[in-house]
Enzyme design. Structure first.
Site, PDB file in Angstrom:
ATOM      1  CG  ASP A   1      -6.472 -12.379  20.269  1.00 51.23           C
ATOM      2  OD1 ASP A   1      -7.666 -12.015  20.294  1.00 51.23           O
ATOM      3  OD2 ASP A   1      -5.515 -11.586  20.353  1.00 51.23           O
TER       4      ASP A   1
ATOM      5  CG  ASP B   1      -7.245 -30.391   7.406  1.00 51.35           C
ATOM      6  OD1 ASP B   1      -7.573 -29.468   6.650  1.00 51.35           O
ATOM      7  OD2 ASP B   1      -6.128 -30.948   7.375  1.00 51.35           O
TER       8      ASP B   1
ATOM      9  CG  ASP C   1      -3.699  -8.320  17.744  1.00 51.43           C
ATOM     10  OD1 ASP C   1      -3.715  -8.989  18.800  1.00 51.43           O
ATOM     11  OD2 ASP C   1      -2.797  -7.508  17.459  1.00 51.43           O
TER      12      ASP C   1
ATOM     13  CD  GLU D   1      -9.884 -29.998   3.366  1.00 51.81           C
ATOM     14  OE1 GLU D   1      -9.450 -29.063   2.692  1.00 51.81           O
ATOM     15  OE2 GLU D   1      -9.198 -30.588   4.236  1.00 51.81           O
TER      16      GLU D   1
ATOM     17  CG  ASN E   1      -2.443 -10.449  22.231  1.00 55.02           C
ATOM     18  OD1 ASN E   1      -2.425 -10.164  21.036  1.00 55.02           O
ATOM     19  ND2 ASN E   1      -2.017 -11.611  22.694  1.00 55.02           N
TER      20      ASN E   1
ATOM     21  CG  ASP F   1      -0.045 -11.144  19.258  1.00 52.60           C
ATOM     22  OD1 ASP F   1      -1.038 -10.769  18.592  1.00 52.60           O
ATOM     23  OD2 ASP F   1       0.044 -12.294  19.732  1.00 52.60           O
TER      24      ASP F   1
END
Length: 541
Positions: A30, A201, A22, A270, A24, A26
């Site tokens: 990211d 996926d 992280d 997958e 930023n 929060d």
């Protein structure tokens, strides 16, 4: 490796961006966090990064429910951040593979918002809609992987829609050629951005049986799922009709045709079907479909050498044209250090051995973030759970949060282990703090440094990157095989147990690889002795 074949033998490092870094404050990882740690990833000796979904999403399934396929969710940054990430990775000769979730969208995607309004709009048949039975019940007996019927009533249309996963993930209707083309256009958007490939996926879920026939019941003794809870009713059926339909083959060919326009790009599917190994072989055959396939076959609780040997041998027998990819961990299953650890306990030597074993099988390799640190399954209290799958099936099944907790970068009395400056979306596991990157980097005998050393050595061994594989019938707990390539033969033997094990090798002329630091077997006359979780590599003379 040649540009067209770089994926063969590649080590693909899976980043789950919510939990990587992280930047930023929060509490959620990211894209800038991946950029900040790109040199760490480079130091692992991997060839590519697979990034789990970062697209716009309501996050009902943490990004696997996409509302805009062509934009970055603000939680993770923006398109400029992604462009920067591509540039940083490519400067370091690292490929970027991104998830594409093609079989379904979010129920907040504009396509679905239009489709649900009535039966006459331009998107009315872009999803799988059906009338109810005369008594108002679901069209058939299909079940959702996450529990309960795979059909949700939509009062605007007065019909049910299909969702093989959560109700917020309606399935697209691939029988409609406009849907197929729109999906391919979304894929090409990222190819134009410069991505090197896609992890596709649940790719065998794109098509459904157009007749909506009921799935047959499965006997209790055969209710063994892959990647879902054993008490989940999904395991009560043979899933002959809600996925893996014959029409899906031509869509795999469409994907390959598109990728072939962008030389060097690859596809990794997958696959979870009634016979996943057979489907992997089918979807990678002929050189005109997927480049690689992987399944949940080695993401189970069965840790015996017999099971691993039988699984890989079976795929080898079936996949005569395609290229396999293997994984021991990912974001959907309990971490392998706990799942295969004795009594769920993490053993550092076992972690070193498992990474070496995985990277010694024929095929490419997916390594999940934290696997190089030997992270075990995190303990997440019920009140901290985020995964609706785990909340629904608690306490018999605790969901997927335990493998998704934040990466521990350093301790330094830092509550969040260097992941964030604030409370993260999932708590940092206390045990993980003791396995942080910083401390392992300063310990030459750590799991992390063993991982780096092995991957660096592996890159020098063409026989491990592209060679054939031939298993040797060995008693438990030994797993042994030959790798052969361009006139070179390498013998690989692994002790899957914690106790010392001996093996008679009088029939093999060997030259041990002494330069491998955790190659810790000893040969006395005709007997190989392997300590607990030992590895042995040797050239065959």
């Amino acid at each position: 490796m040649a540009q067209q074949q770089w994926y063969k033998g590649a080590v693909i490092y899976q980043v789950y961006p919510r939990s990587f870094q992280d930047t930023n404050g929060d509490g959620i990882g990211d894209l800038k966090g991946i950029i900040a740690r790109i040199d760490y990833i480079k130091s692992l000796g991997v060839d590519a990064i697979w990034i789990s979904p970062f697209f716009k999403s309501p996050m009902k399934d943490f990004g696997y429910d996409i509302s805009d396929y062509r934009d970055v969710d603000p939680l993770f940054g923006d398109l400029n951040d992604f462009d920067e990430l591509i540039a940083h990775a490519h400067q370091r000769d690292i490929k970027i593979i991104i998830d594409q979730v093609l079989s379904h969208t979010s129920d907040q995607h504009q396509w679905f918002l239009d489709s649900r309004e009535n039966k006459t709009n331009d998107k009315s048949d872009w999803y799988v809609w059906s009338d109810s039975k005369p008594d108002g019940t679901q069209p058939n007996n299909w079940l959702s992987i996450f529990g309960g019927p795979a059909w949700q009533w939509e009062p605007r249309r007065g019909q049910y829609y299909l969702h093989n996963f959560f109700t917020e993930q309606p399935d697209l209707n691939f029988h409609n050629p406009d849907v197929r083309q729109a999906v391919l256009d979304n894929v090409e958007f990222w190819l134009k951005k410069g991505v090197d490939g896609f992890r596709l996926d649940a790719i065998n879920f794109c098509y459904h049986d157009a007749q909506l026939r009921d799935n047959p019941a499965k006997p209790p003794e055969k209710r063994q799922g892959r990647g879902f809870s054993e008490d989940n009713p999904y395991a009560f059926q043979y899933h002959h009709y809600n996925n893996t339909q014959p029409e899906n083959i031509s869509f795999m060919q469409d994907i390959r045709t598109l990728l072939d326009k962008y030389p060097g790009t690859v596809s990794l599917g997958e696959i979870s079907s009634e016979d996943s190994l057979a489907t992997m072989a089918e979807y990678t055959a002929g050189g005109d479909k997927l480049h690689m396939g992987y399944s949940f076959e080695l993401l189970t609780n069965d840790y015996s050498s017999e099971y691993i040997r039988t699984t890989v041998k079976t795929l080898e027998e079936r996949m005569t044209q395609g290229w396999p990819c293997w994984a021991f961990s990912n974001h959907d299953v309990e971490r392998v250090a706990s799942r295969w650890g004795a009594n769920g306990e993490v053993n550092p030597q076992q972690c070193k051995m498992l990474s070496a074993l995985l990277a010694s099988l024929r095929g490419s390799v997916c390594m999940y973030q934290g696997e190089e640190l030997g992270l075990g399954e995190a303990s997440v209290a019920f009140e901290d759970l985020q995964d609706p799958y785990g909340i629904t099936f608690w306490p018999n099944f605790k969901g997927r949060d335990g493998c998704r907790t934040p990466m521990p970068w350093h301790n330094n009395n830092c509550e969040q282990a260097g992941f964030s400056t604030t409370k993260p979306w999932l708590p940092v596991d206390e045990q993980h703090k003791n396995q942080n990157v910083s401390e392992q980097e300063s310990d030459q005998h750590s799991i992390l440094n063993a991982f780096r050393h092995f991957m660096a050595w592996r890159k020098t061994q063409a026989v491990l990157l592209e060679g054939d594989i031939e298993f040797i019938d060995t008693p438990e707990p030994l797993l042994a095989f030959y790798r052969r390539f361009a006139g070179q033969t390498m013998l690989c033997i692994f002790n899957l147990a914690q106790s010392t094990t001996s093996y008679d090798i009088d029939h093999i002329n060997i030259t041990p690889h002494s330069e491998l630091n955790h190659h810790n077997g000893t040969v006395n006359k005709n007997t190989l002795t392997l300590p607990g979780f030992g590895c042995f590599y040797a050239s065959i003379g």
